[in-house]
Write a protein that holds these residues in place. Structure first.
Motif, mmCIF file in Angstrom:
data_model
loop_
_atom_site.group_PDB
_atom_site.id
_atom_site.type_symbol
_atom_site.label_atom_id
_atom_site.label_comp_id
_atom_site.label_asym_id
_atom_site.label_seq_id
_atom_site.Cartn_x
_atom_site.Cartn_y
_atom_site.Cartn_z
ATOM 1 N N LEU A 1 -22.239 46.026 -50.555
ATOM 2 C CA LEU A 1 -22.816 45.850 -51.899
ATOM 3 C C LEU A 1 -21.751 45.985 -52.975
ATOM 4 C CD1 LEU A 1 -26.209 47.748 -51.597
ATOM 5 C CD2 LEU A 1 -25.837 45.287 -51.797
ATOM 6 N N ALA A 2 -20.835 46.929 -52.801
ATOM 7 C CA ALA A 2 -19.737 47.065 -53.766
ATOM 8 C C ALA A 2 -18.847 45.831 -53.743
ATOM 9 C CB ALA A 2 -18.923 48.316 -53.451
ATOM 10 N N ALA A 3 -18.631 45.275 -52.560
ATOM 11 C CA ALA A 3 -17.806 44.077 -52.435
ATOM 12 C C ALA A 3 -18.474 42.866 -53.088
ATOM 13 C CB ALA A 3 -17.511 43.797 -50.968
ATOM 14 N N ILE A 4 -19.798 42.792 -53.003
ATOM 15 C CA ILE A 4 -20.504 41.694 -53.683
ATOM 16 C C ILE A 4 -20.320 41.804 -55.195
ATOM 17 C CG2 ILE A 4 -22.811 40.805 -54.232
ATOM 18 C CD1 ILE A 4 -23.577 41.249 -51.350
ATOM 19 N N ALA B 1 -13.140 26.837 -56.614
ATOM 20 C CA ALA B 1 -12.897 26.914 -55.167
ATOM 21 C C ALA B 1 -11.944 28.054 -54.832
ATOM 22 C CB ALA B 1 -12.334 25.589 -54.664
ATOM 23 N N PHE B 2 -10.873 28.180 -55.603
ATOM 24 C CA PHE B 2 -9.914 29.254 -55.355
ATOM 25 C C PHE B 2 -10.545 30.622 -55.572
ATOM 26 C CE2 PHE B 2 -6.526 32.112 -56.829
ATOM 27 C CZ PHE B 2 -5.744 32.120 -55.675
ATOM 28 N N SER B 3 -11.334 30.751 -56.637
ATOM 29 C CA SER B 3 -11.967 32.055 -56.904
ATOM 30 C C SER B 3 -13.008 32.384 -55.833
ATOM 31 C CB SER B 3 -12.597 32.076 -58.294
ATOM 32 O OG SER B 3 -13.675 31.166 -58.375
ATOM 33 N N ALA B 4 -13.695 31.375 -55.308
ATOM 34 C CA ALA B 4 -14.658 31.618 -54.226
ATOM 35 C C ALA B 4 -13.943 32.074 -52.958
ATOM 36 C CB ALA B 4 -15.473 30.360 -53.954
ATOM 37 N N ILE B 5 -12.801 31.464 -52.657
ATOM 38 C CA ILE B 5 -12.032 31.881 -51.477
ATOM 39 C C ILE B 5 -11.538 33.302 -51.629
ATOM 40 C CG2 ILE B 5 -9.879 31.452 -50.211
ATOM 41 C CD1 ILE B 5 -10.389 28.442 -50.742
ATOM 42 N N VAL B 6 -11.011 33.632 -52.801
ATOM 43 C CA VAL B 6 -10.535 34.999 -53.057
ATOM 44 C C VAL B 6 -11.697 35.987 -52.976
ATOM 45 C CG1 VAL B 6 -9.575 36.517 -54.840
ATOM 46 C CG2 VAL B 6 -8.531 34.304 -54.403
ATOM 47 N N ALA B 7 -12.852 35.622 -53.518
ATOM 48 C CA ALA B 7 -14.014 36.512 -53.492
ATOM 49 C C ALA B 7 -14.510 36.744 -52.069
ATOM 50 C CB ALA B 7 -15.131 35.931 -54.359
ATOM 51 N N ILE B 8 -14.521 35.708 -51.245
ATOM 52 C CA ILE B 8 -14.978 35.862 -49.856
ATOM 53 C C ILE B 8 -14.004 36.722 -49.061
ATOM 54 C CG2 ILE B 8 -15.348 34.602 -47.698
ATOM 55 C CD1 ILE B 8 -16.560 32.360 -49.448
ATOM 56 N N LEU B 9 -12.704 36.494 -49.250
ATOM 57 C CA LEU B 9 -11.713 37.335 -48.572
ATOM 58 C C LEU B 9 -11.817 38.792 -49.022
ATOM 59 C CD1 LEU B 9 -8.577 35.016 -48.561
ATOM 60 C CD2 LEU B 9 -9.991 35.676 -46.623
ATOM 61 N N ASN B 10 -12.020 38.974 -50.316
ATOM 62 C CA ASN B 10 -12.173 40.320 -50.855
ATOM 63 C C ASN B 10 -13.436 40.983 -50.294
ATOM 64 O OD1 ASN B 10 -11.634 42.557 -52.363
ATOM 65 N ND2 ASN B 10 -12.266 41.645 -54.317
ATOM 66 N N LEU B 11 -14.502 40.222 -50.153
ATOM 67 C CA LEU B 11 -15.747 40.751 -49.605
ATOM 68 C C LEU B 11 -15.546 41.260 -48.179
ATOM 69 C CD1 LEU B 11 -19.125 39.805 -50.449
ATOM 70 C CD2 LEU B 11 -18.688 39.290 -48.089
ATOM 71 N N VAL B 12 -14.851 40.486 -47.375
ATOM 72 C CA VAL B 12 -14.590 40.891 -45.993
ATOM 73 C C VAL B 12 -13.691 42.119 -45.945
ATOM 74 C CG1 VAL B 12 -13.488 40.166 -43.842
ATOM 75 C CG2 VAL B 12 -14.971 38.585 -45.071
ATOM 76 N N VAL B 13 -12.629 42.114 -46.741
ATOM 77 C CA VAL B 13 -11.663 43.218 -46.710
ATOM 78 C C VAL B 13 -12.300 44.524 -47.189
ATOM 79 C CG1 VAL B 13 -9.541 44.070 -47.790
ATOM 80 C CG2 VAL B 13 -9.623 41.762 -46.874
ATOM 81 N N VAL B 14 -13.055 44.489 -48.274
ATOM 82 C CA VAL B 14 -13.668 45.718 -48.794
ATOM 83 C C VAL B 14 -14.718 46.259 -47.823
ATOM 84 C CG1 VAL B 14 -15.111 46.635 -50.658
ATOM 85 C CG2 VAL B 14 -13.155 45.215 -51.201
ATOM 86 N N THR B 15 -15.485 45.372 -47.198
ATOM 87 C CA THR B 15 -16.486 45.817 -46.227
ATOM 88 C C THR B 15 -15.824 46.472 -45.016
ATOM 89 O OG1 THR B 15 -17.953 44.029 -46.934
ATOM 90 C CG2 THR B 15 -18.451 45.090 -44.840
ATOM 91 N N VAL B 16 -14.776 45.851 -44.513
ATOM 92 C CA VAL B 16 -14.062 46.430 -43.370
ATOM 93 C C VAL B 16 -13.400 47.747 -43.757
ATOM 94 C CG1 VAL B 16 -12.109 46.057 -41.808
ATOM 95 C CG2 VAL B 16 -13.766 44.242 -42.180
ATOM 96 N N LEU B 17 -12.822 47.816 -44.941
ATOM 97 C CA LEU B 17 -12.203 49.075 -45.386
ATOM 98 C C LEU B 17 -13.230 50.193 -45.517
ATOM 99 C CD1 LEU B 17 -9.515 48.068 -48.018
ATOM 100 C CD2 LEU B 17 -9.174 49.149 -45.813
#
Length: 134
Positions: free
Chosen positions: A39-42, A93-109
């Motif tokens: 949720l924080a990553a979203i 498109a670039f911001s969506a890619i960065v947001a999706i990568l950030n979502l995965v990284v924050v969730t895993v962290l």
């Protein structure tokens, strides 16, 4: 005549009506930590997309992209234009890619940190938290 020291001495001898509770945090539920970090990553992903778009609009409205095109055209014969690479669909498109990568990284962290804390509790005994009611 009463001094400040006398008043403090009387207060220290009287029983306080405030209740104190001390709790020890000895376990963080793994799936709860994953859900909370997701949720924080979203929230961070939404902020990322909105900030990229706002920065693009500000840069576009101030004319910086056009000036950069003129600058690059001066020594590249007009073959390289920044406006070809920086437009609204490409920024989205670039911001969506960065947001999706950030979502995965924050969730895993978040999951990793919960696991590390649960392992560290076995050595340290947990985090002691005190609460009082006034």
């Amino acid at each position: 005549m009463s001094t400040v020291a006398d008043k403090l001495a009387r207060k220290s001898t009287q029983r306080s009506s405030a209740k104190q509770v001390r709790l020890r945090l000895v376990y963080i539920d793994f799936w709860s930590a994953v859900k909370l970090s997701f949720l924080a990553a979203i929230a961070v992903a939404v902020v990322t997309v909105v900030s990229f778009v706002l920065i693009f609009f500000i840069v576009d409205l101030t004319g910086l992209i056009d000036r950069a095109d003129e600058f690059f055209a001066g020594f590249s014969d007009g073959s390289f234009l920044l406006s070809q690479f920086v437009s609204l669909p490409q920024v989205l498109a670039f911001s969506a890619i960065v947001a999706i990568l950030n979502l995965v990284v924050v969730t895993v962290l978040g999951a990793v940190m919960a696991g590390i804390y649960n392992l560290a509790v076995k050595v340290t005994g947990g985090l002691l938290v005190g609460f009082t009611s006034n």
